[in-house]
Design a protein around this motif. Structure first.
Motif, PDB file in Angstrom:
ATOM      1  N   GLY A 133       0.800  -1.226   0.000  1.00  0.00           N
ATOM      2  CA  GLY A 133       0.000   0.000   0.000  1.00  0.00           C
ATOM      3  C   GLY A 133       0.823   1.262   0.000  1.00  0.00           C
ATOM      4  N   GLU A 134       2.112   1.148  -0.407  1.00  0.00           N
ATOM      5  CA  GLU A 134       2.978   2.322  -0.429  1.00  0.00           C
ATOM      6  C   GLU A 134       2.712   3.155  -1.685  1.00  0.00           C
ATOM      7  N   THR A 135       2.744   4.458  -1.539  1.00  0.00           N
ATOM      8  CA  THR A 135       2.473   5.368  -2.649  1.00  0.00           C
ATOM      9  C   THR A 135       3.699   5.507  -3.546  1.00  0.00           C
ATOM     10  N   ILE A 136       3.456   5.544  -4.853  1.00  0.00           N
ATOM     11  CA  ILE A 136       4.528   5.854  -5.794  1.00  0.00           C
ATOM     12  C   ILE A 136       4.552   7.369  -5.939  1.00  0.00           C
ATOM     13  N   THR A 137       5.564   7.997  -5.386  1.00  0.00           N
ATOM     14  CA  THR A 137       5.626   9.458  -5.407  1.00  0.00           C
ATOM     15  C   THR A 137       6.193   9.947  -6.741  1.00  0.00           C
ATOM     16  N   ILE A 138       5.974  11.201  -7.016  1.00  0.00           N
ATOM     17  CA  ILE A 138       6.513  11.779  -8.248  1.00  0.00           C
ATOM     18  C   ILE A 138       8.036  11.832  -8.187  1.00  0.00           C
ATOM     19  N   GLU A 139       8.587  11.913  -6.970  1.00  0.00           N
ATOM     20  CA  GLU A 139      10.044  11.877  -6.799  1.00  0.00           C
ATOM     21  C   GLU A 139      10.579  10.483  -7.166  1.00  0.00           C
ATOM     22  N   ASN A 140       9.849   9.433  -6.755  1.00  0.00           N
ATOM     23  CA  ASN A 140      10.228   8.067  -7.123  1.00  0.00           C
ATOM     24  C   ASN A 140      10.291   7.924  -8.638  1.00  0.00           C
ATOM     25  N   GLN A 141       9.255   8.439  -9.286  1.00  0.00           N
ATOM     26  CA  GLN A 141       9.169   8.322 -10.742  1.00  0.00           C
ATOM     27  C   GLN A 141      10.302   9.083 -11.430  1.00  0.00           C
ATOM     28  N   ARG A 142      10.539  10.319 -10.963  1.00  0.00           N
ATOM     29  CA  ARG A 142      11.599  11.132 -11.559  1.00  0.00           C
ATOM     30  C   ARG A 142      12.962  10.456 -11.411  1.00  0.00           C
ATOM     31  N   ASP A 143      13.253   9.954 -10.230  1.00  0.00           N
ATOM     32  CA  ASP A 143      14.548   9.312  -9.983  1.00  0.00           C
ATOM     33  C   ASP A 143      14.745   8.103 -10.898  1.00  0.00           C
ATOM     34  N   LEU A 144      13.678   7.324 -11.099  1.00  0.00           N
ATOM     35  CA  LEU A 144      13.776   6.146 -11.953  1.00  0.00           C
ATOM     36  C   LEU A 144      13.964   6.543 -13.420  1.00  0.00           C
ATOM     37  N   VAL A 145      13.271   7.586 -13.830  1.00  0.00           N
ATOM     38  CA  VAL A 145      13.426   8.102 -15.197  1.00  0.00           C
ATOM     39  C   VAL A 145      14.881   8.522 -15.449  1.00  0.00           C
ATOM     40  N   ILE A 146      15.461   9.242 -14.497  1.00  0.00           N
ATOM     41  CA  ILE A 146      16.847   9.710 -14.646  1.00  0.00           C
ATOM     42  C   ILE A 146      17.811   8.530 -14.697  1.00  0.00           C
ATOM     43  N   LYS A 147      17.594   7.543 -13.848  1.00  0.00           N
ATOM     44  CA  LYS A 147      18.461   6.354 -13.833  1.00  0.00           C
ATOM     45  C   LYS A 147      18.389   5.595 -15.160  1.00  0.00           C
ATOM     46  N   TRP A 148      17.182   5.454 -15.711  1.00  0.00           N
ATOM     47  CA  TRP A 148      17.044   4.773 -17.000  1.00  0.00           C
ATOM     48  C   TRP A 148      17.713   5.583 -18.110  1.00  0.00           C
ATOM     49  N   GLU A 149      17.572   6.901 -18.068  1.00  0.00           N
ATOM     50  CA  GLU A 149      18.223   7.739 -19.084  1.00  0.00           C
ATOM     51  C   GLU A 149      19.736   7.561 -19.019  1.00  0.00           C
ATOM     52  N   GLN A 150      20.280   7.593 -17.823  1.00  0.00           N
ATOM     53  CA  GLN A 150      21.718   7.427 -17.667  1.00  0.00           C
ATOM     54  C   GLN A 150      22.180   6.076 -18.199  1.00  0.00           C
ATOM     55  N   PHE A 151      21.365   5.060 -17.988  1.00  0.00           N
ATOM     56  CA  PHE A 151      21.728   3.718 -18.456  1.00  0.00           C
ATOM     57  C   PHE A 151      21.725   3.635 -19.978  1.00  0.00           C
ATOM     58  N   ILE A 152      20.653   4.108 -20.608  1.00  0.00           N
ATOM     59  CA  ILE A 152      20.553   3.941 -22.069  1.00  0.00           C
ATOM     60  C   ILE A 152      21.535   4.848 -22.831  1.00  0.00           C
ATOM     61  N   THR A 153      21.919   5.958 -22.227  1.00  0.00           N
ATOM     62  CA  THR A 153      22.889   6.829 -22.902  1.00  0.00           C
ATOM     63  C   THR A 153      24.321   6.341 -22.699  1.00  0.00           C
ATOM     64  N   LYS A 154      24.548   5.613 -21.628  1.00  0.00           N
ATOM     65  CA  LYS A 154      25.892   5.114 -21.322  1.00  0.00           C
ATOM     66  C   LYS A 154      26.164   3.754 -21.966  1.00  0.00           C
ATOM     67  N   ASN A 155      25.112   2.934 -22.094  1.00  0.00           N
ATOM     68  CA  ASN A 155      25.290   1.559 -22.575  1.00  0.00           C
ATOM     69  C   ASN A 155      24.599   1.352 -23.926  1.00  0.00           C
ATOM     70  N   THR A 156      25.040   2.128 -24.912  1.00  0.00           N
ATOM     71  CA  THR A 156      24.366   2.107 -26.214  1.00  0.00           C
ATOM     72  C   THR A 156      24.492   0.777 -26.947  1.00  0.00           C
ATOM     73  N   ASP A 157      25.505  -0.022 -26.612  1.00  0.00           N
ATOM     74  CA  ASP A 157      25.702  -1.308 -27.285  1.00  0.00           C
ATOM     75  C   ASP A 157      25.171  -2.490 -26.484  1.00  0.00           C
ATOM     76  N   PHE A 158      24.471  -2.202 -25.414  1.00  0.00           N
ATOM     77  CA  PHE A 158      23.913  -3.274 -24.573  1.00  0.00           C
ATOM     78  C   PHE A 158      22.958  -4.131 -25.403  1.00  0.00           C
TER      79      PHE A 158
END
Length: 232
Positions: free
Chosen positions: A113-138
């Motif tokens: 029953g924990e809330t997904i906060t907008i901060e949670n969402q933003r942090d995950l978005v940034i982490k995914w962006e960092q991953f896909i821009t860094k690991n283009t040949d994954f």
């Protein structure tokens, strides 16, 4: 000893395919249970359901809620990450950790029953962006990009239960509007900030030009194209 990149690929892909095939088969075999499971959420569960919950809990499976009447079985978040942690290449480790964090938000929402906060969402978005821009040949970069696209779409549009704007009035909720403006100002070099900025610009430019339904569809289509263009 850590597996080489090629060994990690083979091991993860093989194990993932085997396990998801088993879970898919289980979903078919337990179709009747899954169809009726929603009836027992707010009342006493029969022994047969309690036994199944206990059995599947032991093998790291749970009843995942898809909507108010639909459930399926899914592997608990972190299963693959915990299994392969410190045994695989760095990029695989990062990928699995992000999938774990992504899944855990949804799991904690349903089970705890924990809330997904907008901060949670933003942090995950940034982490995914960092991953896909860094690991283009994954090898699974397309899947990683899909996760990024799904997460930034949720960040900007919310969910059916918790949207980011009122469709009928075409007005962003104050919390979300302030979040987006702050994000764009604080992180101008991020792709995600550019997408958010374009989302806001299109939102404000077209809120008077369409009916509510047309506005939503147009904004969704514009944002989808903007995301695809930025991460192609």
């Amino acid at each position: 000893k850590k597996a080489t990149k090629k060994e990690a690929e083979a091991l993860y892909v093989d194990y993932y395919k085997r396990l998801t095939t088993i879970v898919d088969s289980l979903n078919m075999a337990e179709n009747n249970t899954l169809l009726s499971y929603h009836k027992f959420i707010n009342e006493n569960k029969p022994d047969s359901i309690l036994r199944k919950e206990s059995t599947y809990e032991k093998v790291d499976l749970y009843f995942r809620k898809i909507d108010s009447t639909t459930y399926d079985f899914r592997i608990k978040p972190g299963y693959f990450y915990n299994l392969f942690h410190k045994k695989i290449s760095k990029e695989y480790e990062e990928y699995m950790k992000l999938r774990y964090l992504e899944h855990k938000l949804q799991y904690d929402l349903q089970v705890k029953g924990e809330t997904i906060t907008i901060e949670n969402q933003r942090d995950l978005v940034i982490k995914w962006e960092q991953f896909i821009t860094k690991n283009t040949d994954f090898k699974f970069i397309d899947l990683a990009k899909k996760s990024y696209a799904d997460n930034i779409t949720m960040y900007l549009f919310g969910t059916a239960i918790k949207p980011t704007f009122e469709v009928t009035t075409k007005k962003l909720y104050v919390e979300n509007e302030q979040e987006y403006i702050s994000f764009v100002k604080k992180s101008p070099n991020l792709i995600s900030a550019d997408i958010t900025k374009a989302f806001l610009k299109h939102f404000y430019a077209n809120d008077k030009n369409f009916t509510s339904e047309e506005f939503y569809v147009d904004l969704k289509e514009f944002t989808k194209k903007e995301i695809a263009e930025r991460i192609k």
